[in-house]
Design an enzyme around this catalytic site. Sequence first.
Site, PDB file in Angstrom:
ATOM      1  N   HIS A 141       0.934  -1.048  -0.125  1.00 34.76           N
ATOM      2  CA  HIS A 141       0.187   0.468   0.158  1.00 34.76           C
ATOM      3  C   HIS A 141       0.707   1.410  -0.291  1.00 34.76           C
ATOM      4  O   HIS A 141       0.742   2.375  -0.819  1.00 34.76           O
ATOM      5  CB  HIS A 141      -0.940   0.083   1.455  1.00 34.76           C
ATOM      6  CG  HIS A 141      -1.723   1.390   1.415  1.00 34.76           C
ATOM      7  ND1 HIS A 141      -3.061   1.309   0.699  1.00 34.76           N
ATOM      8  CD2 HIS A 141      -1.686   2.442   2.203  1.00 34.76           C
ATOM      9  CE1 HIS A 141      -3.497   2.191   1.188  1.00 34.76           C
ATOM     10  NE2 HIS A 141      -2.315   3.020   1.194  1.00 34.76           N
ATOM     11  N   GLU A 142       1.836   1.312   0.792  1.00 27.98           N
ATOM     12  CA  GLU A 142       2.802   2.058   0.622  1.00 27.98           C
ATOM     13  C   GLU A 142       3.285   2.710  -0.716  1.00 27.98           C
ATOM     14  O   GLU A 142       3.809   3.600  -1.397  1.00 27.98           O
ATOM     15  CB  GLU A 142       4.083   2.184   2.848  1.00 27.98           C
ATOM     16  CG  GLU A 142       3.108   2.469   3.625  1.00 27.98           C
ATOM     17  CD  GLU A 142       1.375   3.170   3.692  1.00 27.98           C
ATOM     18  OE1 GLU A 142       2.351   4.638   3.261  1.00 27.98           O
ATOM     19  OE2 GLU A 142       0.803   3.465   3.970  1.00 27.98           O
ATOM     20  N   HIS A 145       1.875   4.437  -2.859  1.00 27.26           N
ATOM     21  CA  HIS A 145       1.624   6.269  -2.867  1.00 27.26           C
ATOM     22  C   HIS A 145       2.678   6.707  -3.040  1.00 27.26           C
ATOM     23  O   HIS A 145       3.234   7.295  -4.238  1.00 27.26           O
ATOM     24  CB  HIS A 145       1.373   5.406  -1.497  1.00 27.26           C
ATOM     25  CG  HIS A 145       0.376   5.949  -0.693  1.00 27.26           C
ATOM     26  ND1 HIS A 145      -1.055   6.395  -1.050  1.00 27.26           N
ATOM     27  CD2 HIS A 145      -0.383   5.289   0.147  1.00 27.26           C
ATOM     28  CE1 HIS A 145      -2.556   6.292  -0.434  1.00 27.26           C
ATOM     29  NE2 HIS A 145      -1.041   5.820   0.601  1.00 27.26           N
ATOM     30  N   GLU A 216      -6.332   6.932  -1.320  1.00 28.68           N
ATOM     31  CA  GLU A 216      -6.382   5.553  -0.670  1.00 28.68           C
ATOM     32  C   GLU A 216      -6.453   4.291  -1.325  1.00 28.68           C
ATOM     33  O   GLU A 216      -6.472   3.439  -1.057  1.00 28.68           O
ATOM     34  CB  GLU A 216      -6.643   5.939   1.101  1.00 28.68           C
ATOM     35  CG  GLU A 216      -5.969   7.036   1.779  1.00 28.68           C
ATOM     36  CD  GLU A 216      -4.724   6.509   2.344  1.00 28.68           C
ATOM     37  OE1 GLU A 216      -4.924   5.425   2.301  1.00 28.68           O
ATOM     38  OE2 GLU A 216      -4.119   7.423   2.067  1.00 28.68           O
TER      39      GLU A 216
END
Length: 307
Positions: A141-142, A145, A216
């Site tokens: 997930h990071e 980003h 997100e």
Amino acid sequence: MKARSARRHRWNNRLQTLLLVGAMSLILALSAWLLLGETAWWLALVSLGMVLLFAPRMPVEWMLRGAGARPLRPGQAPELNRLVRQLAGRAGLEQPPQLFWLPGTVPNAFTVGDGRRASIALSDGLFRLLDYPELAGVLAHEISHIRNHDIRLMTLADTVTRITQMLSMLAQLLLLLCIPLWLFGLVAVSFTGVALLILAPVISALLQLALSRSREYRADLDACELTGDPGALARALQKLEWQEGHWLRRLIWRRKPDSAPSLLRSHPPTDERIRRLLAQARARRAPLFPEDGPGGRGSGTDLFHRR
């Protein structure tokens, strides 16, 4: 069909991001025009570009060390760094982000920097809470980003909102100074324009929150592609959501009550994120990362040597 649906979702997300950023920029330009005149709206946009291009950037390491973080070298965390290299390679990053360990029992993970200067900080509480597949989902997930340049995009959105707030404050100050002149009929005041200038930062802030929630959702979807295991990220989100509540509150309420309206949240509702992830999990077969990795399911993950 799944690939076509994923592409359609990406294009919808990009269009939504473009519309939100465009709306924020339009509000900024309108505020500058109302306050400074017809030829001044572009000055705000130019100043915004100058801030983003030439503003000094604090080194990422200084920011993290100021929070008590320390780097996780490959010798200290071989499995963790190998996992990050795998995920970064699948994401197409030029180089994997630097990992940092944060002291503290509160489970947390965040990304600072962008591109080659990106770093991911993981708290000690996160390692103790999540197992290996769940931690892989959080890291994916990071890293999503970073790949999507979300940090740079949110910096742009935050700068637009701040400049809009400054213009609004200046307008309110000028209004106070002009009230005596207006009472004597020496100046004319457009109360419609004043109202717009007062509401402009509120609208810009709400658009910024909507943009954050959109990014997100996108990072969740991309993380599923990197790991092939949406269920692991869903379990991680459930654990993090449950961990945020106080133990007495968790004892009284089975579900943590909402602390703020959804309109004022920078992150989407966790239940909705989990619902989307589980829908992705039902459409997939096997994860790319085995569940019997270091740490195992249901136990804390010890992927580096604590000192």
